[in-house]
Motif scaffolding. Structure first.
Motif, PDB file in Angstrom:
ATOM      1  N   MET A 284       0.827  -1.190   0.000  1.00 47.57           N
ATOM      2  CA  MET A 284       0.000   0.000   0.000  1.00 47.57           C
ATOM      3  C   MET A 284       0.872   1.253   0.000  1.00 47.57           C
ATOM      4  SD  MET A 284      -3.280  -0.061  -0.286  1.00 47.57           S
ATOM      5  CE  MET A 284      -3.681   1.536   0.442  1.00 47.57           C
ATOM      6  N   SER A 285       1.991   1.201   0.682  1.00 46.07           N
ATOM      7  CA  SER A 285       2.904   2.338   0.708  1.00 46.07           C
ATOM      8  C   SER A 285       3.388   2.689  -0.696  1.00 46.07           C
ATOM      9  CB  SER A 285       4.099   2.031   1.611  1.00 46.07           C
ATOM     10  OG  SER A 285       5.016   3.100   1.616  1.00 46.07           O
ATOM     11  N   ASP A 286       3.712   1.662  -1.482  1.00 51.54           N
ATOM     12  CA  ASP A 286       4.147   1.885  -2.864  1.00 51.54           C
ATOM     13  C   ASP A 286       3.022   2.497  -3.697  1.00 51.54           C
ATOM     14  OD1 ASP A 286       6.697   0.902  -2.433  1.00 51.54           O
ATOM     15  OD2 ASP A 286       6.145  -1.157  -2.973  1.00 51.54           O
ATOM     16  N   LEU A 287       1.813   1.976  -3.505  1.00 48.80           N
ATOM     17  CA  LEU A 287       0.665   2.495  -4.252  1.00 48.80           C
ATOM     18  C   LEU A 287       0.427   3.961  -3.901  1.00 48.80           C
ATOM     19  CD1 LEU A 287      -1.785   2.071  -6.129  1.00 48.80           C
ATOM     20  CD2 LEU A 287      -3.093   1.428  -4.088  1.00 48.80           C
ATOM     21  N   GLU A 288       0.508   4.281  -2.632  1.00 48.01           N
ATOM     22  CA  GLU A 288       0.312   5.664  -2.197  1.00 48.01           C
ATOM     23  C   GLU A 288       1.319   6.588  -2.871  1.00 48.01           C
ATOM     24  OE1 GLU A 288       0.679   5.222   2.005  1.00 48.01           O
ATOM     25  OE2 GLU A 288      -1.054   3.869   2.100  1.00 48.01           O
ATOM     26  N   SER A 289       2.547   6.157  -2.967  1.00 47.17           N
ATOM     27  CA  SER A 289       3.589   6.966  -3.606  1.00 47.17           C
ATOM     28  C   SER A 289       3.299   7.165  -5.085  1.00 47.17           C
ATOM     29  CB  SER A 289       4.958   6.301  -3.434  1.00 47.17           C
ATOM     30  OG  SER A 289       5.321   6.237  -2.065  1.00 47.17           O
ATOM     31  N   ARG A 290       2.851   6.107  -5.749  1.00 50.63           N
ATOM     32  CA  ARG A 290       2.525   6.213  -7.171  1.00 50.63           C
ATOM     33  C   ARG A 290       1.392   7.216  -7.402  1.00 50.63           C
ATOM     34  NH1 ARG A 290       2.584  -0.020  -9.603  1.00 50.63           N
ATOM     35  NH2 ARG A 290       4.754  -0.486  -9.039  1.00 50.63           N
ATOM     36  N   ILE A 291       0.367   7.130  -6.574  1.00 55.49           N
ATOM     37  CA  ILE A 291      -0.784   8.012  -6.735  1.00 55.49           C
ATOM     38  C   ILE A 291      -0.397   9.463  -6.467  1.00 55.49           C
ATOM     39  CG2 ILE A 291      -3.025   8.622  -5.749  1.00 55.49           C
ATOM     40  CD1 ILE A 291      -3.556   5.638  -5.386  1.00 55.49           C
TER      41      ILE A 291
ATOM     42  N   THR B 270      -4.992  -5.651  -6.849  1.00 50.17           N
ATOM     43  CA  THR B 270      -6.083  -5.129  -7.670  1.00 50.17           C
ATOM     44  C   THR B 270      -6.589  -3.804  -7.107  1.00 50.17           C
ATOM     45  OG1 THR B 270      -7.670  -6.464  -6.408  1.00 50.17           O
ATOM     46  CG2 THR B 270      -6.839  -7.388  -8.479  1.00 50.17           C
ATOM     47  N   ILE B 271      -6.844  -2.853  -8.012  1.00 50.80           N
ATOM     48  CA  ILE B 271      -7.310  -1.521  -7.620  1.00 50.80           C
ATOM     49  C   ILE B 271      -8.516  -1.155  -8.481  1.00 50.80           C
ATOM     50  CG2 ILE B 271      -6.700   0.907  -7.344  1.00 50.80           C
ATOM     51  CD1 ILE B 271      -3.885  -1.495  -7.912  1.00 50.80           C
ATOM     52  N   ALA B 272      -9.641  -0.889  -7.838  1.00 52.53           N
ATOM     53  CA  ALA B 272     -10.844  -0.427  -8.541  1.00 52.53           C
ATOM     54  C   ALA B 272     -10.827   1.092  -8.558  1.00 52.53           C
ATOM     55  CB  ALA B 272     -12.097  -0.945  -7.845  1.00 52.53           C
ATOM     56  N   ILE B 273     -11.111   1.669  -9.718  1.00 50.05           N
ATOM     57  CA  ILE B 273     -10.933   3.107  -9.929  1.00 50.05           C
ATOM     58  C   ILE B 273     -12.199   3.768 -10.436  1.00 50.05           C
ATOM     59  CG2 ILE B 273      -9.719   4.816 -11.342  1.00 50.05           C
ATOM     60  CD1 ILE B 273      -7.309   2.970 -11.352  1.00 50.05           C
ATOM     61  N   CYS B 274     -12.474   4.956  -9.904  1.00 52.57           N
ATOM     62  CA  CYS B 274     -13.539   5.806 -10.435  1.00 52.57           C
ATOM     63  C   CYS B 274     -13.155   7.248 -10.151  1.00 52.57           C
ATOM     64  CB  CYS B 274     -14.886   5.473  -9.799  1.00 52.57           C
ATOM     65  SG  CYS B 274     -16.249   6.515 -10.405  1.00 52.57           S
TER      66      CYS B 274
ATOM     67  N   VAL C 178      -8.201  -2.499  -3.312  1.00 50.94           N
ATOM     68  CA  VAL C 178      -8.210  -1.058  -3.027  1.00 50.94           C
ATOM     69  C   VAL C 178      -9.294  -0.377  -3.847  1.00 50.94           C
ATOM     70  CG1 VAL C 178      -6.858   1.079  -3.017  1.00 50.94           C
ATOM     71  CG2 VAL C 178      -5.709  -1.123  -2.681  1.00 50.94           C
ATOM     72  N   TYR C 179      -9.976   0.585  -3.229  1.00 57.24           N
ATOM     73  CA  TYR C 179     -10.851   1.499  -3.944  1.00 57.24           C
ATOM     74  C   TYR C 179     -10.116   2.836  -4.050  1.00 57.24           C
ATOM     75  CZ  TYR C 179     -14.746  -1.728  -2.932  1.00 57.24           C
ATOM     76  OH  TYR C 179     -15.567  -2.827  -2.841  1.00 57.24           O
TER      77      TYR C 179
END
Length: 285
Positions: free
Chosen positions: A162-169, A194-198, A213-214
């Motif tokens: 999640m830390s990596d994802l947060e940095s990417r976002i 998996t990441i669901a996006i809207c 993740v949402y």
């Protein structure tokens, strides 16, 4: 209708067909001014038509505003100067500024806002980084072709924390801070695939979908609680923060459309600019 406005409507329909918009949405040409100023060939892209954006449009002598969010969403019972939104619309009419809104059609189209968010999540130009696909279902046109879909589901080739994802976002959206809710005790160290996006406000679309993740702009309080309780992580970045970074992509796409169309003398030198006054309405203090 002026030649420029016709070109904008035609180009935007090619970029983001209006049939892709949600049924509840209000998209397309929302305001057509009867006033046409010769020599004004500037198109302004913005997320919202705020008073600051309107003033910018007047200074820049804009003819067409492409406002991602529709400034006319619900039926208007009056048009008066006492209401700020209505006053902006009336000023646009008087000053020869027309308004077009793509909103959810631009979210759904392939290559649109949701795909742009998905590319940021992948964090790599490599196809091997993962895949982006429809979250809800493809939207099939009368010709049988798929032009877009609701939401996106990103499946990473290799799990990340999640830390990596947060940095990417944060990097993709240009943000220093985001809101995160952890659905597992592992928190930032939890592994996700998996990441669901809207884009924008995604609670109604995301809640209940199977994903680690949402990722959206905002969700209602109880939607956040329900998601975390079910073991799904939540990343919220602020409604328009998930949309504004796409405007340079739209500007390039719109310029390309103008160049490929047959244009007459009235359309030479069309200038597509991105609003500098358009900003997220809330600050972290």
């Amino acid at each position: 209708m002026s030649a420029l406005l016709k070109a904008v409507c035609r180009s935007m329909e090619r970029i983001a067909p209006l049939r892709l918009a949600e049924k509840w949405d209000n998209v397309g040409l929302l305001l057509e001014s009867p006033v046409v100023h010769s020599g004004r060939n500037k198109v302004l892209l913005t997320i919202d038509l705020t008073p600051a954006v309107l003033e910018e449009s007047l200074r820049e002598r804009v003819s067409v505003i492409v406002a991602y969010h529709p400034p006319i969403f619900r039926p208007l019972q009056t048009l008066t100067l006492s209401n700020p939104l209505q006053a902006s619309l009336l000023k646009c009419v008087a000053e020869g500024i027309s308004i077009y809104s793509p909103h959810t059609s631009l979210d759904s189209v392939w290559g649109g806002v949701n795909d742009w968010l998905g590319e940021g999540v992948l964090g790599s130009a490599s196809v091997q980084a993962g895949k982006i696909e429809s979250l809800v279902g493809d939207k099939i046109g009368p010709d049988g072709e798929t032009k877009g879909a609701e939401g996106r589901l990103v499946t990473l080739s290799e799990p990340i924390t999640m830390s990596d994802l947060e940095s990417r976002i944060k990097q993709h959206l240009g943000l220093e801070r985001i809101q995160v809710g952890y659905g597992t005790d592992a928190g930032r160290h939890g592994v996700i695939s998996t990441i669901a996006i809207c884009a924008g406000s995604g609670g109604s679309m995301l809640v209940g979908k199977k994903a680690d993740v949402y990722f959206t702009g905002e969700m209602a309080h109880h939607e956040v609680l329900a998601s975390i309780a079910s073991g799904t992580n939540v990343v919220l970045c602020g409604h328009t923060n998930t949309e504004r970074g796409y405007l340079p992509v739209l500007a390039a796409w719109l310029n390309e459309e103008f160049q490929t169309q047959e244009t007459d003398g009235d359309l030479k030198g069309v200038d597509v600019v991105i609003s500098q006054a358009d900003k997220h309405p809330l600050l972290l203090v």
